[in-house]
Design a protein around this motif. Structure first.
Motif, PDB file in Angstrom:
ATOM      1  N   ARG A 368       0.832  -1.211   0.000  1.00 50.54           N
ATOM      2  CA  ARG A 368       0.000   0.000   0.000  1.00 50.54           C
ATOM      3  C   ARG A 368       0.873   1.271   0.000  1.00 50.54           C
ATOM      4  O   ARG A 368       0.647   2.194  -0.785  1.00 50.54           O
ATOM      5  CB  ARG A 368      -0.913  -0.022   1.221  1.00 50.54           C
ATOM      6  N   HIS A 369       1.874   1.295   0.872  1.00 48.97           N
ATOM      7  CA  HIS A 369       2.732   2.481   0.972  1.00 48.97           C
ATOM      8  C   HIS A 369       3.560   2.679  -0.297  1.00 48.97           C
ATOM      9  O   HIS A 369       3.777   3.807  -0.748  1.00 48.97           O
ATOM     10  CB  HIS A 369       3.654   2.348   2.185  1.00 48.97           C
ATOM     11  N   THR A 370       4.026   1.560  -0.872  1.00 51.69           N
ATOM     12  CA  THR A 370       4.833   1.670  -2.090  1.00 51.69           C
ATOM     13  C   THR A 370       3.992   2.166  -3.256  1.00 51.69           C
ATOM     14  O   THR A 370       4.439   2.995  -4.053  1.00 51.69           O
ATOM     15  CB  THR A 370       5.479   0.311  -2.430  1.00 51.69           C
ATOM     16  N   ALA A 371       2.769   1.657  -3.365  1.00 52.12           N
ATOM     17  CA  ALA A 371       1.866   2.127  -4.421  1.00 52.12           C
ATOM     18  C   ALA A 371       1.592   3.615  -4.263  1.00 52.12           C
ATOM     19  O   ALA A 371       1.589   4.373  -5.241  1.00 52.12           O
ATOM     20  CB  ALA A 371       0.559   1.336  -4.385  1.00 52.12           C
ATOM     21  N   ARG A 372       1.396   4.046  -3.017  1.00 54.75           N
ATOM     22  CA  ARG A 372       1.152   5.475  -2.778  1.00 54.75           C
ATOM     23  C   ARG A 372       2.367   6.310  -3.176  1.00 54.75           C
ATOM     24  O   ARG A 372       2.234   7.382  -3.767  1.00 54.75           O
ATOM     25  CB  ARG A 372       0.819   5.702  -1.309  1.00 54.75           C
ATOM     26  N   ALA A 373       3.572   5.814  -2.864  1.00 57.19           N
ATOM     27  CA  ALA A 373       4.791   6.546  -3.229  1.00 57.19           C
ATOM     28  C   ALA A 373       4.935   6.677  -4.745  1.00 57.19           C
ATOM     29  O   ALA A 373       5.469   7.668  -5.246  1.00 57.19           O
ATOM     30  CB  ALA A 373       6.011   5.836  -2.640  1.00 57.19           C
ATOM     31  N   LEU A 374       4.447   5.665  -5.477  1.00 59.34           N
ATOM     32  CA  LEU A 374       4.500   5.692  -6.944  1.00 59.34           C
ATOM     33  C   LEU A 374       3.299   6.407  -7.553  1.00 59.34           C
ATOM     34  O   LEU A 374       3.200   6.516  -8.780  1.00 59.34           O
ATOM     35  CB  LEU A 374       4.562   4.260  -7.486  1.00 59.34           C
ATOM     36  N   GLN A 375       2.369   6.850  -6.681  1.00 56.22           N
ATOM     37  CA  GLN A 375       1.134   7.493  -7.133  1.00 56.22           C
ATOM     38  C   GLN A 375       0.318   6.562  -8.028  1.00 56.22           C
ATOM     39  O   GLN A 375      -0.238   6.966  -9.061  1.00 56.22           O
ATOM     40  CB  GLN A 375       1.438   8.815  -7.853  1.00 56.22           C
ATOM     41  N   VAL A 376       0.265   5.294  -7.618  1.00 57.69           N
ATOM     42  CA  VAL A 376      -0.507   4.276  -8.315  1.00 57.69           C
ATOM     43  C   VAL A 376      -1.661   3.846  -7.408  1.00 57.69           C
ATOM     44  O   VAL A 376      -1.471   3.646  -6.199  1.00 57.69           O
ATOM     45  CB  VAL A 376       0.378   3.055  -8.663  1.00 57.69           C
ATOM     46  N   ARG A 377      -2.826   3.688  -7.980  1.00 53.77           N
ATOM     47  CA  ARG A 377      -3.997   3.294  -7.187  1.00 53.77           C
ATOM     48  C   ARG A 377      -3.808   1.897  -6.612  1.00 53.77           C
ATOM     49  O   ARG A 377      -3.276   1.009  -7.282  1.00 53.77           O
ATOM     50  CB  ARG A 377      -5.246   3.338  -8.068  1.00 53.77           C
ATOM     51  N   PHE A 378      -4.275   1.709  -5.371  1.00 54.05           N
ATOM     52  CA  PHE A 378      -4.187   0.415  -4.681  1.00 54.05           C
ATOM     53  C   PHE A 378      -5.597  -0.123  -4.469  1.00 54.05           C
ATOM     54  O   PHE A 378      -6.476   0.595  -3.996  1.00 54.05           O
ATOM     55  CB  PHE A 378      -3.480   0.604  -3.338  1.00 54.05           C
ATOM     56  N   GLU A 379      -5.824  -1.390  -4.844  1.00 52.08           N
ATOM     57  CA  GLU A 379      -7.151  -1.997  -4.672  1.00 52.08           C
ATOM     58  C   GLU A 379      -7.006  -3.359  -4.014  1.00 52.08           C
ATOM     59  O   GLU A 379      -6.332  -4.245  -4.529  1.00 52.08           O
ATOM     60  CB  GLU A 379      -7.849  -2.139  -6.025  1.00 52.08           C
ATOM     61  N   ARG A 380      -7.641  -3.525  -2.862  1.00 50.50           N
ATOM     62  CA  ARG A 380      -7.574  -4.790  -2.119  1.00 50.50           C
ATOM     63  C   ARG A 380      -8.858  -5.575  -2.376  1.00 50.50           C
ATOM     64  O   ARG A 380      -9.973  -5.048  -2.281  1.00 50.50           O
ATOM     65  CB  ARG A 380      -7.414  -4.526  -0.626  1.00 50.50           C
ATOM     66  N   ILE A 381      -8.706  -6.865  -2.683  1.00 57.24           N
ATOM     67  CA  ILE A 381      -9.843  -7.764  -2.904  1.00 57.24           C
ATOM     68  C   ILE A 381      -9.769  -8.880  -1.878  1.00 57.24           C
ATOM     69  O   ILE A 381      -8.854  -9.701  -1.903  1.00 57.24           O
ATOM     70  CB  ILE A 381      -9.815  -8.351  -4.329  1.00 57.24           C
ATOM     71  N   GLN A 382     -10.709  -8.893  -0.962  1.00 54.56           N
ATOM     72  CA  GLN A 382     -10.732  -9.889   0.125  1.00 54.56           C
ATOM     73  C   GLN A 382     -11.582 -11.077  -0.349  1.00 54.56           C
ATOM     74  O   GLN A 382     -12.798 -11.058  -0.272  1.00 54.56           O
ATOM     75  CB  GLN A 382     -11.303  -9.288   1.409  1.00 54.56           C
ATOM     76  N   LEU A 383     -10.920 -12.106  -0.861  1.00 51.43           N
ATOM     77  CA  LEU A 383     -11.633 -13.192  -1.529  1.00 51.43           C
ATOM     78  C   LEU A 383     -12.520 -14.011  -0.593  1.00 51.43           C
ATOM     79  O   LEU A 383     -13.585 -14.469  -0.990  1.00 51.43           O
ATOM     80  CB  LEU A 383     -10.630 -14.118  -2.233  1.00 51.43           C
ATOM     81  N   ASP A 384     -12.098 -14.196   0.668  1.00 52.71           N
ATOM     82  CA  ASP A 384     -12.930 -15.012   1.562  1.00 52.71           C
ATOM     83  C   ASP A 384     -14.229 -14.288   1.913  1.00 52.71           C
ATOM     84  O   ASP A 384     -15.232 -14.907   2.212  1.00 52.71           O
ATOM     85  CB  ASP A 384     -12.173 -15.402   2.832  1.00 52.71           C
TER      86      ASP A 384
END
Length: 388
Positions: A368-384
């Motif tokens: 999450r932090h690395t994506a933010r540093a790159l200014q790239v959107r982060f999307e979490r998918i909780q499969l369970d």
């Protein structure tokens, strides 16, 4: 769906009588799209369409059907032509999506990775035409019953019929797939062989008509025309892995088609479930024409970029154990930054249970932090939860 359908021989005859462009203009008017016509489109009709018709005739494929300006819902702009015929060996329907370009000189844009500057074509740098063709082909596969489960029936190509290979060499290093072949004036002989390998010298009207009759009316949100879900609800990850695979497949395709890049993080699976899901989904994506890799953790991947890059927690845990910060920013990882940069859609899979060196919560924060540093959107998918 398309502007006009006629055989290669019929199109060539219209061209020789100087009737091709007027016939297409009349078809545009009948469809109520006459006002959208540009001079560039007229030039393409006048020069590019006769070029592909002449090539088909020289390959003894004059009876192959050409569907001009083929449009699909959810895709920006039409395919220049879709060729419909019969495969010479299997005798099954065979289709080719073709993007026809009059470009003569092309160079990689110096400050825009993956984009190209075209001589005498102002404006912002252009996408690689094979990228455009492959995107159209993938949507084509989704929307036609004739092709569902029969991806081998479809191929895609870009034809730069005015260009010498030396003048478009930057385009030629693009990875070739079944959906993104590229030919130039210099490789016309290879194009004729390609056409003969996929199309037989026989009447193709049945193949074209069958394609029209079997178009699926499927919306991108997964609902049919009545608003009913095409996929059953209430499935569970353990009992319905195929549904989970479909869910991930659709999430990856949506991320690929999005205007802005995003990182997908899949959570809520065991190591075994995650590995099976990654392997099956990667195989599906590859067969649909996406360049797909699974990162083993041996080294940080570099260019050329892939469409999709999967990384499982077990592979990532050891590599980020050193926690080399990304550009000195605390909480970000240079290794994760390399993974994110190495593909259009990076997919990181976090697993439940004992992963040596793993820490799902810590890894989530790191990505999450690395994506933010790159200014790239982060999307979490909780499969369970999605499958509960």
């Amino acid at each position: 769906m398309f502007l006009m359908r006629l055989s290669a021989s019929e199109l060539h005859a219209l061209h020789l009588r100087h009737e091709l462009v007027p016939a297409l203009e009349s078809a545009e008017e009948r469809l109520g799209r006459g006002g959208e016509l540009s001079e560039g489109e007229k030039r393409a009709w006048k020069y590019s369409l006769p070029a592909v018709a002449r090539d088909l005739l020289d390959a003894d494929l004059g009876e192959v059907d050409i569907m001009v300006e083929y449009r699909l819902p959810g895709v920006q702009g039409p395919a220049d032509v879709v060729l419909a015929g019969v495969h010479p060996r299997t005798h099954e329907p065979s289709y080719i999506v073709a993007e026809l370009k009059q470009w003569k000189r092309v160079q990689a844009a110096p400050d825009c990775h993956g984009r190209f500057s075209v001589e005498n074509l102002p404006g912002k740098p252009k996408k690689h035409p094979s990228e455009q063709t492959a995107t159209f082909c993938r949507k084509f596969l989704q929307l036609h019953r004739e092709l569902v489960g029969h991806e081998e029936r479809l191929a895609g190509l870009t034809y730069l019929h005015n260009a010498a290979e030396s003048d478009v060499s930057d385009l030629l290093i693009y990875p070739r797939t079944r959906l993104s072949h590229i030919f130039t004036r210099d490789s016309r002989g290879a194009l004729l062989r390609f056409l003969r390998e996929r199309l037989a010298p026989a009447s193709a009207r049945g193949a074209a008509e069958h394609l029209e009759a079997n178009e699926l009316s499927v919306r991108l949100d997964g609902l049919d025309e009545a608003g009913q879900s095409l996929w059953h609800d209430g499935f569970r990850l353990l009992s319905d892995p195929v549904a989970a695979q479909r869910y991930v497949w659709e999430s990856v395709r949506a991320a690929y088609a999005a205007e802005r890049k995003r990182v997908l993080l899949l959570a809520g699976v065991t190591a075994v479930q995650g590995n099976q899901l990654v392997t099956a989904t990667a195989d599906l994506l590859c067969r649909a024409g996406y360049t797909t890799r699974i990162w083993s953790g041996s080294c940080v991947p570099e260019s050329p970029l892939s469409d999709v890059l999967f990384c499982e927690e077990a592979s990532l845990a050891g590599a980020v154990g050193r926690r080399i910060p990304f550009e000195g920013e605390e909480g970000a990882s240079a290794v994760v930054a390399g993974l994110i940069r190495a593909s259009r859609v990076p997919v990181i899979v976090l697993t439940e249970g004992d992963v040596p060196g793993g820490n799902a919560a810590g890894m989530d924060a790191l990505v999450r932090h690395t994506a933010r540093a790159l200014q790239v959107r982060f999307e979490r998918i909780q499969l369970d939860q999605a499958f509960g």
